[in-house]
Design a protein around this motif. Structure first.
Motif, PDB file in Angstrom:
ATOM      1  N   TYR A   1       2.667  22.752  -1.149  1.00 49.81           N
ATOM      2  CA  TYR A   1       3.123  21.652   0.171  1.00 49.81           C
ATOM      3  C   TYR A   1       1.776  21.043   0.539  1.00 49.81           C
ATOM      4  N   ILE A   2       0.588  21.573   0.153  1.00 50.86           N
ATOM      5  CA  ILE A   2      -0.649  21.064   0.468  1.00 50.86           C
ATOM      6  C   ILE A   2      -0.746  19.863  -0.574  1.00 50.86           C
ATOM      7  N   ALA A   3      -0.741  20.314  -1.894  1.00 53.27           N
ATOM      8  CA  ALA A   3      -0.693  19.420  -2.874  1.00 53.27           C
ATOM      9  C   ALA A   3       0.348  18.208  -2.902  1.00 53.27           C
ATOM     10  N   ALA A   4       1.253  18.434  -2.242  1.00 49.37           N
ATOM     11  CA  ALA A   4       2.285  17.411  -2.344  1.00 49.37           C
ATOM     12  C   ALA A   4       1.908  16.468  -1.240  1.00 49.37           C
ATOM     13  N   VAL A   5       1.359  16.817   0.030  1.00 48.55           N
ATOM     14  CA  VAL A   5       0.669  15.795   0.857  1.00 48.55           C
ATOM     15  C   VAL A   5      -0.641  15.292   0.167  1.00 48.55           C
ATOM     16  N   LEU A   6      -1.405  15.838  -0.594  1.00 44.28           N
ATOM     17  CA  LEU A   6      -2.410  15.133  -1.160  1.00 44.28           C
ATOM     18  C   LEU A   6      -1.802  13.992  -2.212  1.00 44.28           C
ATOM     19  N   SER A   7      -0.938  14.526  -2.846  1.00 44.91           N
ATOM     20  CA  SER A   7      -0.072  13.633  -3.652  1.00 44.91           C
ATOM     21  C   SER A   7       0.276  12.266  -3.135  1.00 44.91           C
ATOM     22  N   LEU A   8       0.687  12.430  -1.930  1.00 44.37           N
ATOM     23  CA  LEU A   8       1.320  11.161  -1.041  1.00 44.37           C
ATOM     24  C   LEU A   8       0.235  10.451  -0.769  1.00 44.37           C
ATOM     25  N   LEU A   9      -0.987  10.919  -0.357  1.00 45.02           N
ATOM     26  CA  LEU A   9      -2.168  10.305  -0.109  1.00 45.02           C
ATOM     27  C   LEU A   9      -2.617   9.553  -1.324  1.00 45.02           C
ATOM     28  N   LEU A  10      -2.556   9.997  -2.298  1.00 43.34           N
ATOM     29  CA  LEU A  10      -3.023   9.298  -3.678  1.00 43.34           C
ATOM     30  C   LEU A  10      -2.164   8.245  -3.996  1.00 43.34           C
ATOM     31  N   ILE A  11      -0.971   8.316  -3.881  1.00 42.40           N
ATOM     32  CA  ILE A  11       0.075   7.365  -4.146  1.00 42.40           C
ATOM     33  C   ILE A  11      -0.226   6.253  -3.234  1.00 42.40           C
ATOM     34  N   ALA A  12      -0.357   6.380  -1.753  1.00 39.43           N
ATOM     35  CA  ALA A  12      -0.561   5.460  -0.946  1.00 39.43           C
ATOM     36  C   ALA A  12      -2.020   4.766  -1.359  1.00 39.43           C
ATOM     37  N   LEU A  13      -2.891   5.282  -1.574  1.00 37.48           N
ATOM     38  CA  LEU A  13      -4.066   4.874  -2.236  1.00 37.48           C
ATOM     39  C   LEU A  13      -3.864   3.744  -3.584  1.00 37.48           C
ATOM     40  N   SER A  14      -3.213   4.253  -4.353  1.00 34.84           N
ATOM     41  CA  SER A  14      -2.761   3.707  -5.649  1.00 34.84           C
ATOM     42  C   SER A  14      -1.919   2.488  -5.276  1.00 34.84           C
ATOM     43  N   LEU A  15      -1.088   2.663  -4.380  1.00 33.69           N
ATOM     44  CA  LEU A  15      -0.392   1.329  -3.922  1.00 33.69           C
ATOM     45  C   LEU A  15      -1.187   0.256  -3.499  1.00 33.69           C
ATOM     46  N   ASN A  16      -2.314   0.971  -2.397  1.00 30.29           N
ATOM     47  CA  ASN A  16      -3.225  -0.180  -1.902  1.00 30.29           C
ATOM     48  C   ASN A  16      -4.030  -1.118  -3.003  1.00 30.29           C
ATOM     49  N   ILE A  17      -4.317  -0.320  -4.073  1.00 25.57           N
ATOM     50  CA  ILE A  17      -4.852  -0.986  -5.155  1.00 25.57           C
ATOM     51  C   ILE A  17      -4.005  -1.891  -5.865  1.00 25.57           C
ATOM     52  N   SER A  18      -2.695  -1.630  -6.091  1.00 24.53           N
ATOM     53  CA  SER A  18      -1.684  -2.532  -6.742  1.00 24.53           C
ATOM     54  C   SER A  18      -1.606  -3.650  -5.692  1.00 24.53           C
ATOM     55  N   ARG A  19      -1.598  -3.567  -4.558  1.00 18.70           N
ATOM     56  CA  ARG A  19      -1.562  -4.652  -3.561  1.00 18.70           C
ATOM     57  C   ARG A  19      -2.728  -5.777  -3.637  1.00 18.70           C
ATOM     58  N   LEU A  20      -3.792  -5.070  -3.580  1.00 19.52           N
ATOM     59  CA  LEU A  20      -4.905  -5.613  -3.414  1.00 19.52           C
ATOM     60  C   LEU A  20      -5.104  -6.775  -5.133  1.00 19.52           C
ATOM     61  N   ARG A  21      -4.689  -5.946  -6.116  1.00 17.50           N
ATOM     62  CA  ARG A  21      -4.587  -6.642  -7.413  1.00 17.50           C
ATOM     63  C   ARG A  21      -3.626  -7.939  -7.410  1.00 17.50           C
ATOM     64  N   LEU A  22      -2.460  -7.621  -6.768  1.00 18.10           N
ATOM     65  CA  LEU A  22      -1.736  -8.858  -6.647  1.00 18.10           C
ATOM     66  C   LEU A  22      -2.172  -9.971  -5.817  1.00 18.10           C
ATOM     67  N   VAL A  23      -2.776  -9.632  -4.717  1.00 21.55           N
ATOM     68  CA  VAL A  23      -3.218 -10.606  -3.681  1.00 21.55           C
ATOM     69  C   VAL A  23      -4.419 -11.570  -4.475  1.00 21.55           C
ATOM     70  N   HIS A  24      -5.282 -10.486  -5.130  1.00 21.45           N
ATOM     71  CA  HIS A  24      -6.345 -11.272  -5.531  1.00 21.45           C
ATOM     72  C   HIS A  24      -6.232 -11.694  -7.204  1.00 21.45           C
ATOM     73  N   LYS A  25      -5.023 -11.423  -7.710  1.00 27.46           N
ATOM     74  CA  LYS A  25      -4.764 -11.873  -9.118  1.00 27.46           C
ATOM     75  C   LYS A  25      -5.695 -11.333  -9.948  1.00 27.46           C
ATOM     76  N   VAL A  26      -6.006  -9.912  -9.891  1.00 34.90           N
ATOM     77  CA  VAL A  26      -6.964  -9.222 -10.668  1.00 34.90           C
ATOM     78  C   VAL A  26      -6.126  -8.250 -11.535  1.00 34.90           C
ATOM     79  N   SER A  27      -6.133  -8.298 -12.954  1.00 35.57           N
ATOM     80  CA  SER A  27      -5.456  -7.307 -13.708  1.00 35.57           C
ATOM     81  C   SER A  27      -6.275  -6.099 -14.120  1.00 35.57           C
TER      82      SER A  27
END
Length: 123
Positions: A6-32
């Motif tokens: 369960y701890i690993a699952a919660v950490l996984s969700l945190l990592l997914i959120a951080l990854s999605l933030n990177i994707s969002r910023l790449r789209l906003v700033h048009k950086v591949s």
């Protein structure tokens, strides 16, 4: 009952959120690739990378604390909750540029990993 998954699952969700933030910023700033010289994207990449590095080690440690060292549920849940909180604080401090909070969160992360390692070694 094992609590480390369960701890690993919660950490996984945190990592997914951080990854999605990177994707969002790449789209906003048009950086591949890379950070495109955009500080906000650099911070997001580092928050994800650092959290991933720490989460992998802690996930292994907490699993072995629970199974090999046969620590009780309270100890496992306390270590796990404190680690998740430390990682969230670290990321928030990085994004808001609060150096002292980030340093304290990093120190707590390291202390929790040391505690887990010592519990394993003591058994």
């Amino acid at each position: 009952m094992l609590y480390s998954p369960y701890i690993a699952a919660v950490l996984s969700l945190l990592l997914i959120a951080l990854s999605l933030n990177i994707s969002r910023l790449r789209l906003v700033h048009k950086v591949s690739f890379g950070d495109g010289g955009i500080k906000e994207l650099t911070w997001a990449i580092r928050a994800h990378g650092n959290s991933l590095e720490q989460a992998v080690v802690f996930t292994l440690l907490i699993y072995f604390v629970e199974t090999a060292a046969e620590a009780g549920a309270t100890a496992v849940l306390a270590l796990g909750a404190a680690f998740v909180l430390a990682r969230i604080l670290y990321c928030l401090a990085l994004f808001t540029r609060r150096l002292l909070v980030r340093q304290l969160a990093h120190a707590l992360t390291q202390l929790l990993q040391i505690a887990a390692a010592l519990i394993i070694l003591a058994n």
